[in-house]
Design a protein around this motif. Sequence first.
Motif, PDB file in Angstrom:
ATOM      1  N   LYS A  14      22.853  33.032  -0.379  1.00 39.62           N
ATOM      2  CA  LYS A  14      21.694  33.599  -1.066  1.00 39.62           C
ATOM      3  C   LYS A  14      20.455  32.751  -0.787  1.00 39.62           C
ATOM      4  N   THR A  15      20.617  31.439  -0.805  1.00 36.74           N
ATOM      5  CA  THR A  15      19.516  30.534  -0.512  1.00 36.74           C
ATOM      6  C   THR A  15      19.027  30.734   0.917  1.00 36.74           C
ATOM      7  N   GLY A  16      19.958  30.896   1.863  1.00 35.03           N
ATOM      8  CA  GLY A  16      19.578  31.111   3.261  1.00 35.03           C
ATOM      9  C   GLY A  16      18.799  32.398   3.474  1.00 35.03           C
ATOM     10  N   SER A  17      19.241  33.474   2.841  1.00 33.41           N
ATOM     11  CA  SER A  17      18.521  34.734   3.010  1.00 33.41           C
ATOM     12  C   SER A  17      17.147  34.671   2.347  1.00 33.41           C
ATOM     13  N   TYR A  18      17.083  33.997   1.209  1.00 35.15           N
ATOM     14  CA  TYR A  18      15.797  33.808   0.534  1.00 35.15           C
ATOM     15  C   TYR A  18      14.854  32.990   1.418  1.00 35.15           C
ATOM     16  N   TYR A  19      15.394  31.972   2.074  1.00 36.76           N
ATOM     17  CA  TYR A  19      14.614  31.102   2.949  1.00 36.76           C
ATOM     18  C   TYR A  19      13.978  31.895   4.096  1.00 36.76           C
ATOM     19  N   VAL A  20      14.772  32.730   4.744  1.00 33.70           N
ATOM     20  CA  VAL A  20      14.261  33.535   5.865  1.00 33.70           C
ATOM     21  C   VAL A  20      13.172  34.490   5.379  1.00 33.70           C
ATOM     22  N   MET A  21      13.439  35.173   4.268  1.00 34.29           N
ATOM     23  CA  MET A  21      12.450  36.104   3.731  1.00 34.29           C
ATOM     24  C   MET A  21      11.164  35.367   3.353  1.00 34.29           C
ATOM     25  N   HIS A  22      11.308  34.203   2.743  1.00 35.26           N
ATOM     26  CA  HIS A  22      10.141  33.432   2.319  1.00 35.26           C
ATOM     27  C   HIS A  22       9.305  32.975   3.514  1.00 35.26           C
ATOM     28  N   ILE A  23       9.947  32.562   4.590  1.00 32.36           N
ATOM     29  CA  ILE A  23       9.220  32.139   5.791  1.00 32.36           C
ATOM     30  C   ILE A  23       8.402  33.297   6.359  1.00 32.36           C
ATOM     31  N   LEU A  24       8.999  34.468   6.419  1.00 28.39           N
ATOM     32  CA  LEU A  24       8.287  35.632   6.962  1.00 28.39           C
ATOM     33  C   LEU A  24       7.072  35.993   6.105  1.00 28.39           C
ATOM     34  N   VAL A  25       7.252  36.003   4.801  1.00 25.95           N
ATOM     35  CA  VAL A  25       6.136  36.315   3.901  1.00 25.95           C
ATOM     36  C   VAL A  25       5.067  35.228   3.982  1.00 25.95           C
ATOM     37  N   ALA A  26       5.495  33.971   3.949  1.00 30.48           N
ATOM     38  CA  ALA A  26       4.544  32.860   4.000  1.00 30.48           C
ATOM     39  C   ALA A  26       3.756  32.860   5.313  1.00 30.48           C
ATOM     40  N   ALA A  27       4.416  33.173   6.423  1.00 29.48           N
ATOM     41  CA  ALA A  27       3.726  33.208   7.716  1.00 29.48           C
ATOM     42  C   ALA A  27       2.672  34.305   7.736  1.00 29.48           C
ATOM     43  N   ALA A  28       3.028  35.459   7.206  1.00 28.09           N
ATOM     44  CA  ALA A  28       2.071  36.563   7.175  1.00 28.09           C
ATOM     45  C   ALA A  28       0.859  36.230   6.299  1.00 28.09           C
ATOM     46  N   VAL A  29       1.118  35.672   5.131  1.00 25.66           N
ATOM     47  CA  VAL A  29       0.018  35.319   4.224  1.00 25.66           C
ATOM     48  C   VAL A  29      -0.839  34.208   4.832  1.00 25.66           C
TER      49      VAL A  29
END
Length: 76
Positions: A14-29
């Motif tokens: 769960k932490t790993g999937s959250y990490y990937v999603m967070h990186i994508l959102v953070a990069a876009a922002v």
Amino acid sequence: MAAFARNNLPTLKKTGSYYVMHILVAAAVAYAVTGNLLMSLTLSLLEPTVQAFAFFFHEKAWQRLSLRKAARAAAA
């Protein structure tokens, strides 16, 4: 270390999937704000990495709390 990973596998996944999603959102922002690809990639890797560690321990604390509540309910 292997036992730790085995005992915490659902939370680690769960932490790993959250990490990937967070990186994508953070990069876009970060890119939308800075317009700079290198800076957005740097920011998007730094902050989510710290957040992933914090999330893991936050999740484990909530699991402990749930177990304590269940134990109190079973004892009553």
